[in-house]
Write a protein that holds these residues in place. Structure first.
Motif, PDB file in Angstrom:
ATOM      1  N   ASP A   1      31.271  49.673  37.806  1.00  0.00           N
ATOM      2  CA  ASP A   1      31.583  50.887  38.552  1.00  0.00           C
ATOM      3  C   ASP A   1      33.077  51.186  38.445  1.00  0.00           C
ATOM      4  O   ASP A   1      33.789  51.246  39.425  1.00  0.00           O
ATOM      5  CB  ASP A   1      31.140  50.703  40.015  1.00  0.00           C
ATOM      6  CG  ASP A   1      31.536  51.883  40.878  1.00  0.00           C
ATOM      7  OD1 ASP A   1      31.783  52.962  40.314  1.00  0.00           O
ATOM      8  OD2 ASP A   1      31.589  51.720  42.109  1.00  0.00           O
TER       9      ASP A   1
ATOM     10  N   LEU B   1      46.720  42.859  41.080  1.00  0.00           N
ATOM     11  CA  LEU B   1      45.959  43.871  41.822  1.00  0.00           C
ATOM     12  C   LEU B   1      44.676  44.193  41.069  1.00  0.00           C
ATOM     13  O   LEU B   1      44.540  43.839  39.904  1.00  0.00           O
ATOM     14  CB  LEU B   1      46.789  45.150  41.942  1.00  0.00           C
ATOM     15  CG  LEU B   1      48.173  45.025  42.566  1.00  0.00           C
ATOM     16  CD1 LEU B   1      49.013  46.222  42.203  1.00  0.00           C
ATOM     17  CD2 LEU B   1      48.052  44.902  44.065  1.00  0.00           C
ATOM     18  N   ASP B   2      43.751  44.909  41.737  1.00  0.00           N
ATOM     19  CA  ASP B   2      42.584  45.374  40.996  1.00  0.00           C
ATOM     20  C   ASP B   2      42.969  46.608  40.181  1.00  0.00           C
ATOM     21  O   ASP B   2      43.995  47.225  40.422  1.00  0.00           O
ATOM     22  CB  ASP B   2      41.405  45.652  41.939  1.00  0.00           C
ATOM     23  CG  ASP B   2      41.732  46.715  42.950  1.00  0.00           C
ATOM     24  OD1 ASP B   2      41.278  47.845  42.785  1.00  0.00           O
ATOM     25  OD2 ASP B   2      42.458  46.397  43.917  1.00  0.00           O
TER      26      ASP B   2
ATOM     27  N   LEU C   1      26.850  37.883  39.751  1.00  0.00           N
ATOM     28  CA  LEU C   1      25.582  38.537  39.414  1.00  0.00           C
ATOM     29  C   LEU C   1      24.884  37.792  38.287  1.00  0.00           C
ATOM     30  O   LEU C   1      23.674  37.561  38.319  1.00  0.00           O
ATOM     31  CB  LEU C   1      25.832  39.984  38.985  1.00  0.00           C
ATOM     32  CG  LEU C   1      26.149  40.983  40.083  1.00  0.00           C
ATOM     33  CD1 LEU C   1      26.536  42.317  39.484  1.00  0.00           C
ATOM     34  CD2 LEU C   1      24.948  41.150  41.007  1.00  0.00           C
TER      35      LEU C   1
ATOM     36  N   LYS D   1      30.147  27.009  34.468  1.00  0.00           N
ATOM     37  CA  LYS D   1      29.269  26.491  35.517  1.00  0.00           C
ATOM     38  C   LYS D   1      28.037  25.821  34.910  1.00  0.00           C
ATOM     39  O   LYS D   1      27.128  25.434  35.636  1.00  0.00           O
ATOM     40  CB  LYS D   1      28.815  27.627  36.432  1.00  0.00           C
ATOM     41  CG  LYS D   1      29.913  28.240  37.275  1.00  0.00           C
ATOM     42  CD  LYS D   1      29.318  29.345  38.137  1.00  0.00           C
ATOM     43  CE  LYS D   1      30.336  30.379  38.554  1.00  0.00           C
ATOM     44  NZ  LYS D   1      31.403  29.851  39.413  1.00  0.00           N
TER      45      LYS D   1
ATOM     46  N   ALA E   1      22.641  46.136  40.666  1.00  0.00           N
ATOM     47  CA  ALA E   1      23.883  46.428  41.382  1.00  0.00           C
ATOM     48  C   ALA E   1      24.870  46.987  40.376  1.00  0.00           C
ATOM     49  O   ALA E   1      24.623  46.963  39.173  1.00  0.00           O
ATOM     50  CB  ALA E   1      24.454  45.161  42.011  1.00  0.00           C
ATOM     51  N   PHE E   2      25.966  47.524  40.885  1.00  0.00           N
ATOM     52  CA  PHE E   2      27.093  47.865  40.021  1.00  0.00           C
ATOM     53  C   PHE E   2      28.245  46.962  40.419  1.00  0.00           C
ATOM     54  O   PHE E   2      28.444  46.708  41.594  1.00  0.00           O
ATOM     55  CB  PHE E   2      27.502  49.330  40.204  1.00  0.00           C
ATOM     56  CG  PHE E   2      26.393  50.286  39.904  1.00  0.00           C
ATOM     57  CD1 PHE E   2      25.794  50.290  38.659  1.00  0.00           C
ATOM     58  CD2 PHE E   2      25.944  51.165  40.866  1.00  0.00           C
ATOM     59  CE1 PHE E   2      24.766  51.167  38.377  1.00  0.00           C
ATOM     60  CE2 PHE E   2      24.910  52.048  40.590  1.00  0.00           C
ATOM     61  CZ  PHE E   2      24.322  52.050  39.351  1.00  0.00           C
TER      62      PHE E   2
ATOM     63  N   SER F   1      23.996  33.888  39.244  1.00  0.00           N
ATOM     64  CA  SER F   1      22.909  33.698  40.199  1.00  0.00           C
ATOM     65  C   SER F   1      21.578  34.196  39.656  1.00  0.00           C
ATOM     66  O   SER F   1      20.552  34.041  40.308  1.00  0.00           O
ATOM     67  CB  SER F   1      23.233  34.438  41.496  1.00  0.00           C
ATOM     68  OG  SER F   1      23.337  35.821  41.229  1.00  0.00           O
TER      69      SER F   1
ATOM     70  N   LYS G   1      32.391  45.906  40.403  1.00  0.00           N
ATOM     71  CA  LYS G   1      33.701  46.524  40.286  1.00  0.00           C
ATOM     72  C   LYS G   1      34.747  45.460  40.002  1.00  0.00           C
ATOM     73  O   LYS G   1      35.808  45.749  39.495  1.00  0.00           O
ATOM     74  CB  LYS G   1      34.045  47.254  41.578  1.00  0.00           C
ATOM     75  CG  LYS G   1      35.069  48.348  41.374  1.00  0.00           C
ATOM     76  CD  LYS G   1      34.987  49.367  42.479  1.00  0.00           C
ATOM     77  CE  LYS G   1      35.802  50.584  42.147  1.00  0.00           C
ATOM     78  NZ  LYS G   1      35.531  51.691  43.035  1.00  0.00           N
ATOM     79  N   SER G   2      34.460  44.241  40.379  1.00  0.00           N
ATOM     80  CA  SER G   2      35.471  43.218  40.158  1.00  0.00           C
ATOM     81  C   SER G   2      34.879  42.089  39.331  1.00  0.00           C
ATOM     82  O   SER G   2      33.677  41.851  39.333  1.00  0.00           O
ATOM     83  CB  SER G   2      35.993  42.697  41.485  1.00  0.00           C
ATOM     84  OG  SER G   2      35.000  41.968  42.136  1.00  0.00           O
ATOM     85  N   PHE G   3      35.777  41.436  38.649  1.00  0.00           N
ATOM     86  CA  PHE G   3      35.493  40.301  37.807  1.00  0.00           C
ATOM     87  C   PHE G   3      34.497  39.324  38.434  1.00  0.00           C
ATOM     88  O   PHE G   3      33.484  38.975  37.837  1.00  0.00           O
ATOM     89  CB  PHE G   3      36.844  39.650  37.530  1.00  0.00           C
ATOM     90  CG  PHE G   3      36.774  38.391  36.767  1.00  0.00           C
ATOM     91  CD1 PHE G   3      36.577  38.424  35.404  1.00  0.00           C
ATOM     92  CD2 PHE G   3      36.931  37.177  37.404  1.00  0.00           C
ATOM     93  CE1 PHE G   3      36.534  37.255  34.684  1.00  0.00           C
ATOM     94  CE2 PHE G   3      36.892  36.007  36.689  1.00  0.00           C
ATOM     95  CZ  PHE G   3      36.692  36.047  35.328  1.00  0.00           C
ATOM     96  N   ASP G   4      34.788  38.900  39.668  1.00  0.00           N
ATOM     97  CA  ASP G   4      33.958  37.850  40.269  1.00  0.00           C
ATOM     98  C   ASP G   4      32.559  38.355  40.572  1.00  0.00           C
ATOM     99  O   ASP G   4      31.595  37.609  40.529  1.00  0.00           O
ATOM    100  CB  ASP G   4      34.603  37.275  41.524  1.00  0.00           C
ATOM    101  CG  ASP G   4      34.224  38.050  42.754  1.00  0.00           C
ATOM    102  OD1 ASP G   4      34.456  39.270  42.730  1.00  0.00           O
ATOM    103  OD2 ASP G   4      33.688  37.464  43.704  1.00  0.00           O
ATOM    104  N   GLU G   5      32.441  39.659  40.888  1.00  0.00           N
ATOM    105  CA  GLU G   5      31.099  40.192  41.132  1.00  0.00           C
ATOM    106  C   GLU G   5      30.246  40.047  39.880  1.00  0.00           C
ATOM    107  O   GLU G   5      29.078  39.675  39.944  1.00  0.00           O
ATOM    108  CB  GLU G   5      31.182  41.664  41.539  1.00  0.00           C
ATOM    109  CG  GLU G   5      31.627  41.878  42.959  1.00  0.00           C
ATOM    110  CD  GLU G   5      31.779  43.360  43.281  1.00  0.00           C
ATOM    111  OE1 GLU G   5      31.095  43.824  44.189  1.00  0.00           O
ATOM    112  OE2 GLU G   5      32.587  44.047  42.620  1.00  0.00           O
TER     113      GLU G   5
ATOM    114  N   VAL H   1      30.581  37.902  37.514  1.00  0.00           N
ATOM    115  CA  VAL H   1      30.275  36.482  37.304  1.00  0.00           C
ATOM    116  C   VAL H   1      29.123  36.050  38.208  1.00  0.00           C
ATOM    117  O   VAL H   1      28.154  35.428  37.768  1.00  0.00           O
ATOM    118  CB  VAL H   1      31.517  35.609  37.580  1.00  0.00           C
ATOM    119  CG1 VAL H   1      31.152  34.135  37.537  1.00  0.00           C
ATOM    120  CG2 VAL H   1      32.615  35.910  36.584  1.00  0.00           C
TER     121      VAL H   1
ATOM    122  N   GLY I   1      44.727  40.857  37.507  1.00  0.00           N
ATOM    123  CA  GLY I   1      44.721  39.404  37.476  1.00  0.00           C
ATOM    124  C   GLY I   1      44.505  38.846  36.076  1.00  0.00           C
ATOM    125  O   GLY I   1      44.698  37.656  35.841  1.00  0.00           O
TER     126      GLY I   1
END
Lengths: 424, 279, 287
Positions: A206, A72-73, A267, A289, A256-257, A270, A259-263, A265, A48
């Motif tokens: 990850d 795709l990822d 993490l 934000k 956490a680990f 928040s 794997k994707s861009f939004d995770e 962001v 993306g």
């Protein structure tokens, strides 16, 4: 006919006509394909990061043919490039993935004499050197997998052979992202990722090939070990590196680990995590934000990556011509400007300059203070006047690359060890 | 009516809590999808607006939501029809034991319990080795059927377990051929259950992720697209999509319930006819 | 007509031939393929059809494998226990305390509606709820129940099991409810007349009669949990692993033979578990 008129007008408007004309002359039969071009559909896939619908729309406008984008990822990207050669015409992949995918024979080399702006492509992708003095970083540096010895070449060659595997599109220098408001002190080393101060508030990505490089940066920064080549570790080095992180994981260092861009962001936004490996647009997403977030330049330098466009083996005739046209268009500046305004770098920065305001060029490329509000291509505000980019100017950032994302000889062993790390 | 025992009230509270637990995420999504233009994926709300719903109908930075939506619906309908037809045929066949029927039955159970990712992996490998191109309408379609067919068949088995065969005998006594018996007697009686099978077939397909993961080829189905979106999209547009698909699903259930009600009424009418005939 | 079928295996097979073909192509052949590939070797980018036991040697030689399988069983067992208690209670309530069929159906449908929102989106929406600064923590803090945010609410085994329970309880409710409504009410009357207490009725009459439903629900929940790979990833923040994740990681890294070997072991495990469960229930009879 009508369509080709629109095409031509679009080209003039975009200011890329000269470039395209050069490309078309090289092809040798501009009139034939101008008429048939509108029927052509090229299928492109990639992450993306760069598989943007805006690009496809602009291609339709400027060049007249249809470009179908599938985002795709990063795992699926490798998978598709390696195992489904018939499902795409153009692969938008990273250089280290190229090292894995090229030997499958799913891609064909590109004739650099048909690339109008070839000579203007940043040195990193041609001889590996940003400036004549710069040292080549460890890992899978793009130029080491950038050329083969001929149109059907299977082996990578280390000089500019005239046959390119990927045409570079975007690249960047990655570092750690931090929440300055929650940390409250300067951070200047990779080793801070494992600092017990941030127990339960750190994260790493990850994706094994990239994560292991971040780990190596941390291990070196801690003074535990200096790798002969971070991008090509031995089994013992892999065991040692992952061992250090496994211990940290069991001590609860990581929240956490991702794997994707939004995770990444989420993490960060928040407050679950205050320091983690991160990608540039994720930083801007957090900032947009209204949450403070810094892409912290570190003493040990950056871990870098680069992406490029590869052509499917099955492309030929008119479609191949259209693909070359697309590549020439890609390097002619519009896309470069679009991507640079997201915080990436373009392979031919000087053409992108025409598609950026002076303020944007100064902020993103030259590391100058913004003279006005900086917005993303979609209109979100990213920086106020007076702010500067984290890490500064292009040479400052790309000149301090310590290693590139890599595929090691012991990759399979590393992957299994990585799997164990995640499972431990 | 006898008075409710104390346990009724206790269990009612538990049931209400269970509902709250089930609805929590759906409600969160519903509320957050009305975030103001500056809002994020988490509370607090920054104003309320329909901004993200409008945004959903505009072109996203990457991907193709509505294309994948159309593909998922098409695939869902294909799977639904196939599941209904094959389940009915299978249900009819399994009313009697035939050589190999137990083996087939165990295959159906295997199909039900096999982890989805194995189907995805296996089908992907076969297509890969046979040099075939995976596509949602071929490999994806087949992979999904391995999930919907066991459900459809188990429902049909349940239906035929309780099927009163005296209706068929009556039809046969009056000289109906086997095909006529099925067409005019059996099918109308089991029609409401067929709607259940269809509903199962459609929704299991519509929400299937793992089985399509390695078998859908160049074009995403909706769950794959959503998964892709989670890797790029950080705005409440994701929630707007969630809310919209929920509403869409509710409409589909509504249609099916309506059909069930109609066919139930018709069956009642026909049932009473049959009753008269018996007398 | 019944005689026609009874005497005619050919007709039976004609009727099931589409089913058999689909299962052959998309179930049996894929399984065979996985078994074959599990003995192959891989390079970075392709698989080599050369017999090798290396995948299994690595799999059984690594302590992580055993830990991950143990973890998978742990998730399955805990989720099973929780969904059973909740599912049984809900089914019991619907079957014995709701007296009109219309209400039973209405309440039941009410339970199913959340399942129409995409699984992935529902999973993601737990994160703002359970996070360090999430709704749960800020509510508990404002009530004065806790002083510090509870870290274990998110990215933990707790979060994984919570999501599993949320996703799969209904698969327990449906079959249990289905068997409960078929219990002859006069049996319960008889027990009550004979002086049995409510608890005795529950334990000695209802539970034994509900066993088939419990077994079918168990089969659903256990297989769904054991085959999962995405819930564990999202809810544990990639911090823990189950077998499904091992497989999906290998697939993502193009290590198909290694993924296939793990898949074979997982399949055998699942089939053994289901085989044991099927000894307690005759599915065809109990539907």
């Amino acid at each position: 006919m009508e369509n080709s008129k629109i095409t031509r007008r679009g080209l003039l408007k975009s200011g890329a006509a000269a470039v395209t004309a050069v490309g078309a002359t090289t092809i040798g039969a501009p009139t034939i394909w101008a008429q048939n071009i509108k029927d052509i559909t090229l299928r492109q896939f990639g992450t993306g990061v760069s598989n943007l619908n805006d690009v496809a729309d602009k291609v339709k406008e400027d060049l007249g043919f249809t470009l179908e984008m599938t985002a795709l990822d990063s795992d699926s990207v490798t998978q598709r490039a390696a195992t489904q050669p018939n499902s795409f015409d153009i692969a938008d992949i990273e250089y280290w993935i190229c090292k894995k995918v090229w030997p499958t024979g799913n891609l064909q080399a590109m004739d650099t004499s048909r690339i109008a702006n070839y000579d203007k492509i940043v040195g990193i992708f041609r001889d590996g050197k940003l400036t004549p003095e710069s040292e080549i970083a460890q890992g899978t540096a793009p130029h080491t997998v950038g050329f083969v010895d001929g149109p059907d070449g299977k082996e990578f060659v280390q000089e500019q052979s005239g046959w390119m595997t990927l045409i570079p599109t975007i690249y960047n220098a990655d570092t750690l992202g931090i929440r300055p408001d929650l940390i409250g002190r300067p951070i200047s080393n990779w080793s801070e990722l494992l600092n017990p101060e941030f127990k339960g508030k750190a994260s790493i990505l990850d994706i094994s090939s990239i994560g292991i490089m971040d780990m190596a940066m941390v291990v070196e920064s801690m003074g535990e070990y200096t790798y002969p080549d971070k991008g090509n570790m031995t089994r013992e080095e892999i065991d040692m590196t992952i061992g250090i992180f496994t211990e940290a994981k069991q001590n609860g260092q990581f929240r956490a680990f991702w794997k994707s861009f939004d995770e990444s962001v989420n993490l960060m936004a928040s407050g679950e995590v205050v320091i983690q490996s991160m990608w540039s647009p994720a930083i801007t997403a957090v900032k947009s934000k209204g949450i403070p977030c810094v892409y912290q330049p570190l003493e040990e330098g950056y871990r870098s990556w680069g992406g490029g466009i590869g052509l499917s083996k099955s492309l030929s005739g008119l479609e191949l011509d259209a693909a070359y046209e697309y590549i020439n268009w890609y390097l002619s500046g519009w896309v470069g400007g679009y991507l640079m305004r997201q915080g990436y770098y373009s392979a031919v920065p000087e053409t992108s300059k025409d598609f950026m305001t002076e303020n944007e060029w100064g902020y993103w490329f030259e590391g100058k203070e913004a003279t006005d509000v900086i917005t993303s291509p979609t209109g979100d505000k990213l920086a106020e006047a007076g702010e500067t980019r984290d890490g500064g100017a292009f040479e400052e950032r790309m000149g301090r690359v310590a290693c590139w994302n890599a595929v090691m000889d012991e990759n399979q062993y590393m992957v299994r060890k990585w799997n164990e790390f995640i499972a431990s | 009516m006898e008075p409710r025992p104390k346990s009724f009230y206790f269990l009612s509270i538990l049931f209400a809590m269970f509902l709250l637990f089930l609805y929590g995420p759906t409600l969160t999504i519903g509320i957050l999808s009305f975030q103001g233009p500056g809002g994020g994926l988490t509370f607090p709300m920054r104003g309320t607006s329909l901004y993200w719903f409008r945004d959903l109908f505009e072109q996203q930075a990457v991907g193709d939501i509505w294309g994948s939506f159309a593909r998922s619906i098409t695939l869902g309908l294909m799977v639904m029809l196939t599941t209904v037809v094959i389940s009915v045929m299978g249900g009819l066949a399994f009313r009697r034991r035939f050589a190999g029927s137990s083996l087939l039955f165990y295959l159906i159970i295997t199909s039900l319990v096999i982890p989805s990712i194995l189907v995805s992996l296996g089908v992907g490998l076969i297509f890969n080795q046979a040099d075939l191109e995976v596509h949602w309408s071929t490999s994806g379609f087949g992979s999904q059927l391995t999930w919907t067919l066991p459900f459809g068949l188990l429902i049909m088995f349940a239906v035929f377990n309780r099927f009163d065969s005296s209706f068929e005998e009556a039809a046969r006594d009056q000289g109906a051929s086997p095909l006529q018996t099925i067409g005019y007697v059996v099918l109308p009686i089991i029609a409401p259950s067929l709607i259940g099978v269809a509903l199962f077939g459609f929704t299991l397909s519509y929400d299937e992720f793992a089985r399509t993961l390695l078998t859908s080829g160049s074009y995403n189905t909706l769950p794959l697209e959503i998964y892709g979106m989670t890797t790029n999209v950080t705005t409440p547009v994701l929630y707007a999509l969630g809310t919209l698909t929920t509403i869409f699903s509710l409409i589909i259930i509504g249609i099916f319930l309506f059909l069930a009600a109609i066919s139930g009424r018709r069956r009642k009418a026909m049932g009473s006819d049959a009753g008269k005939g018996d007398v | 007509m019944q005689k026609f079928f009874a005497r005619n295996t050919v007709a039976g097979w004609l009727m099931v031939s589409p089913l058999a073909v689909i299962l052959l192509f998309f179930l049996v052949m894929p399984i065979v393929m996985i078994v074959i590939v599990s003995f192959w070797q891989a390079t970075e980018f392709s698989i080599i059809p050369a017999f090798s036991l290396e995948n299994y040697e690595f799999l059984f030689g690594s302590s992580v494998t055993y830990r991950v399988f143990l973890n998978t069983f742990k998730y399955a067992l805990i989720t099973w226990a929780v969904t059973l208690v909740i599912g049984f209670t809900v089914a019991y309530y619907l079957a014995f305390h709701i007296r009109s069929l219309t209400w039973q159906i209405a309440l039941f449908l009410l339970c199913t509606i959340p399942f129409w929102t995409s699984n992935i989106i529902r999973m993601i929406s737990w994160i703002p709820f359970l996070g360090r600064n999430g709704i749960a923590n800020s509510t508990l803090i404002s009530w004065g129940v806790i002083d510090e945010p509870l870290e274990w609410l998110l990215f933990s085994d707790f979060a994984v099991i919570l999501a599993f329970v949320h996703l799969y309880t209904l698969f327990m409710v449906v079959p249990i409810f289905n068997t409960m409504v078929r219990i002859d009410k006069s049996l319960i009357e008889a027990a009550r007349d004979a002086g049995a207490s409510g608890a005795q009725i529950l334990w000695n009459v209802i539970i034994p009669l509900t066993k088939p439903g419990i077994m079918i629900g168990t089969i659903f929940v256990v297989t769904l949990v054991m085959g999962d790979f995405i819930t564990v990833r999202f809810m544990s923040g990639s911090q823990s692993a189950n077998v499904g994740r091992l497989i999906s990681n290998d697939i993502a890294l193009l290590q198909y033979p290694s993924a296939a070997a793990t898949a074979v072991v997982l399949l055998v495990t699942v089939l053994i578990v289901i085989g044991i469960l099927l000894r307690f229930v005759d599915i065809r009879k109990e539907l």
